[in-house]
Design an enzyme around this catalytic site. Structure first.
Site, PDB file in Angstrom:
ATOM      1  N   ARG A  79      25.843 -15.751   0.821  1.00 53.42           N
ATOM      2  CA  ARG A  79      25.331 -14.388   0.622  1.00 53.42           C
ATOM      3  C   ARG A  79      25.417 -14.039  -0.856  1.00 53.42           C
ATOM      4  O   ARG A  79      24.523 -13.440  -1.430  1.00 53.42           O
ATOM      5  CB  ARG A  79      26.107 -13.368   1.474  1.00 53.42           C
ATOM      6  N   TYR A 132       2.648   2.627  -1.458  1.00 50.80           N
ATOM      7  CA  TYR A 132       2.597   1.687  -0.336  1.00 50.80           C
ATOM      8  C   TYR A 132       3.301   2.356   0.849  1.00 50.80           C
ATOM      9  O   TYR A 132       4.386   2.933   0.696  1.00 50.80           O
ATOM     10  CB  TYR A 132       3.299   0.386  -0.744  1.00 50.80           C
ATOM     11  N   ASP A 205       6.367  -1.201  -9.311  1.00 47.40           N
ATOM     12  CA  ASP A 205       6.054  -2.162  -8.242  1.00 47.40           C
ATOM     13  C   ASP A 205       4.834  -2.937  -8.717  1.00 47.40           C
ATOM     14  O   ASP A 205       3.719  -2.410  -8.784  1.00 47.40           O
ATOM     15  CB  ASP A 205       5.775  -1.401  -6.940  1.00 47.40           C
ATOM     16  N   LYS A 230       3.361 -11.400  -1.131  1.00 44.78           N
ATOM     17  CA  LYS A 230       1.953 -11.298  -1.508  1.00 44.78           C
ATOM     18  C   LYS A 230       1.604 -12.385  -2.523  1.00 44.78           C
ATOM     19  O   LYS A 230       1.689 -13.552  -2.205  1.00 44.78           O
ATOM     20  CB  LYS A 230       1.666  -9.878  -2.005  1.00 44.78           C
TER      21      LYS A 230
HETATM   22  C1  LIG Z   1       3.909  -5.410   0.981  1.00 45.40           C
HETATM   23  C2  LIG Z   1       4.319  -4.459  -0.089  1.00 45.40           C
HETATM   24  C3  LIG Z   1       5.629  -3.954  -0.173  1.00 45.40           C
HETATM   25  C4  LIG Z   1       6.685  -4.278   0.868  1.00 45.40           C
HETATM   26  O1  LIG Z   1       7.040  -5.610   0.857  1.00 45.40           O
HETATM   27  P1  LIG Z   1       7.522  -6.422   2.185  1.00 45.40           P
HETATM   28  O2  LIG Z   1       7.694  -7.800   1.643  1.00 45.40           O
HETATM   29  O3  LIG Z   1       6.439  -6.285   3.202  1.00 45.40           O
HETATM   30  O4  LIG Z   1       8.802  -5.783   2.617  1.00 45.40           O
HETATM   31  C5  LIG Z   1       5.947  -3.123  -1.229  1.00 45.40           C
HETATM   32  N1  LIG Z   1       5.028  -2.760  -2.145  1.00 45.40           N
HETATM   33  C6  LIG Z   1       3.748  -3.198  -2.099  1.00 45.40           C
HETATM   34  C7  LIG Z   1       2.775  -2.756  -3.148  1.00 45.40           C
HETATM   35  C8  LIG Z   1       3.350  -4.051  -1.063  1.00 45.40           C
HETATM   36  O5  LIG Z   1       2.085  -4.465  -1.018  1.00 45.40           O
END
Ligand SMILES: *Cc1c(COP(=O)(O)O)cnc(C)c1O
Length: 413
Positions: A79, A132, A205, A230
């Site tokens: 962890r 998001y 982000d 992504k």
């Molecule tokens: C998908 C996404 C998230 C969340 O991420 P997860 O891996 O699904 O928890 C946060 N911000 C953006 C812009 C996203 O596209």
């Protein structure tokens, strides 16, 4: 400042040396190299014992100690740190030009760890008014119950963000750029000044842009957030998240909370994410090439009433995007004649574009935000147009993507 375990969570890029020789000389060398070189080499040197070129998947929860407290390379318990994760974290820091990177089990796990590491009940955050959905839900349903207030503001409007800041109380100014699905653009440099004037940190982000197209830390942001699910992972085969920071004091707080909250990815997830990261540069260039061709096609199509892409001069964020992004990305939204029924029909008829949520993988995806990703915001200020379609343009042969859209649009009306 929270206390730190002196072993696995010290300064620098996680545990030093050890059998895997992670985060050592290579890091320093590759930090001066180009993006692709860093993506491929940073964070790991071929294993000392075997010469393994790729970080092994260290499927181990614990580590033999050479006498009590005699840790090899700082590894104690997985962890706290695991060599496969350390390698990924070093690479993430290098591609974002940050000091330290942290990997998490999901993007939202990264966000929750960041928020609870850097705020306290009674504090305040400014968030995008088109955040998001999962991020909005986290702030509104989870962190608010914990005592963190938040105010939404349009990230493309610097004055609106400044007006939403409460000096002394606002600890985080949180933006996405481009946003989802209207691809609004935040001016990172200007918003860093707004946040810093108020004694807050700017969080970006960077999921939609990817570190290849945009490096927020070099523009004054304090923390970069990724859903590595992504573009970074890039193959729709793993869920993960990341944080990258430049300030070592902030890094220490994140390290403490990463270990204390425990939302870490396993070694196989780290391996997949790291493997994806190595080809990010070539994939993003193809995503952008294909998106530009799709935009060209859609712009000239009689049944398309609007194309939303930051690379288009008429996009309201075009000038700022051109200033801070290398190219304009692989996400394209567009509106069709015939309202919601026509939009749903296009989504249903597309074949090469797979109907599905998420984005950033090698395969092209199509979705209807109003009924899918953004269904939960219907009737609120976040509602999106009913005739809007969102594409995550993949890296298939561009002609096939265009023929697919042509066929799907041809059936409309
Ligand atoms: C998908 C996404 C998230 C969340 O991420 P997860 O891996 O699904 O928890 C946060 N911000 C953006 C812009 C996203 O596209």
């Amino acid at each position: 400042m929270a206390p730190l375990s002196s072993s696995a969570q010290g300064r620098g890029h996680g545990p030093q040396q050890g059998g895997a020789r992670v985060g050592s000389v290579t890091q320093e060398h590759t930090n001066k190299s180009g993006f692709e070189t860093r993506a491929i080499h940073a964070g790991y040197e071929p294993d000392e014992m075997t010469g393994a070129v790729i970080p092994p998947i260290y499927a181990t929860s614990t580590y033999k100690q050479d006498g009590v407290g005699g840790l090899r390379g700082g590894y104690e318990y997985s962890r706290s740190a695991n060599p496969t994760r350390t390698a990924l974290e070093g690479a993430l820091a290098a591609v974002e030009e940050g000091e330290r990177g942290f990997a998490f089990a999901s993007g939202l796990a990264a966000e929750d760890t960041l928020i609870r590491a850097l705020t306290r009940p009674g504090d305040h955050a400014v968030i995008p008014d088109d955040a998001y959905g999962g991020t909005y839900r986290l702030f509104d349903k989870v962190e608010k119950a914990w005592g963190l207030e938040h105010s939404p503001a349009a990230v493309s409007d610097v004055d609106a963000v400044r007006a939403a800041v409460r000096p002394g109380t606002t600890k985080l100014v949180w933006v996405e750029t481009p946003t989802n699905p209207m691809l609004n653009i935040a001016d990172i440099e200007a918003l860093a000044a707004v946040a810093h004037d108020a004694g807050a940190l700017l969080v970006v982000d960077n999921t939609f842009a990817s570190p290849y197209l945009q490096q927020p830390l070099t523009l004054g942001a304090d923390i970069v957030v990724h859903s590595t699910t992504k573009y970074v992972g890039g193959h729709s085969d793993v869920v993960g998240g990341a944080l990258v920071v430049r300030d070592l004091e902030v890094a220490d707080r994140l390290a403490f909370h990463q270990n204390s909250m425990g939302a870490v990815p396993g070694p196989f997830d780290c391996f997949l994410t790291h493997r994806g990261l190595k080809t990010l540069g070539v994939r993003m260039d193809r995503h952008c090439d294909n998106a530009e061709k799709v935009v060209d096609f859609l712009t000239g199509h009689g049944k398309v009433t609007q194309v939303v892409y930051p690379g288009l001069k008429e996009h309201p964020g075009h000038t700022v995007a051109a200033k801070q992004m290398k190219r304009f990305g692989g996400m394209v939204s567009f509106r069709v004649e015939g309202g919601v029924d026509a939009a749903l029909e296009v989504c249903a008829r597309a074949e090469v574009f797979t109907l599905g949520e998420s984005l950033g993988g090698v395969e092209s995806l199509i979705e209807h935000p109003g009924r899918m990703t953004h269904a939960s915001v219907a009737g609120t200020d976040l509602e999106v147009p009913a005739d809007l379609i969102r594409l995550s343009v993949g890296i298939e042969t561009a002609d096939d993507l265009i023929a697919d859209l042509d066929r799907a649009l041809g059936t409309v009306g």
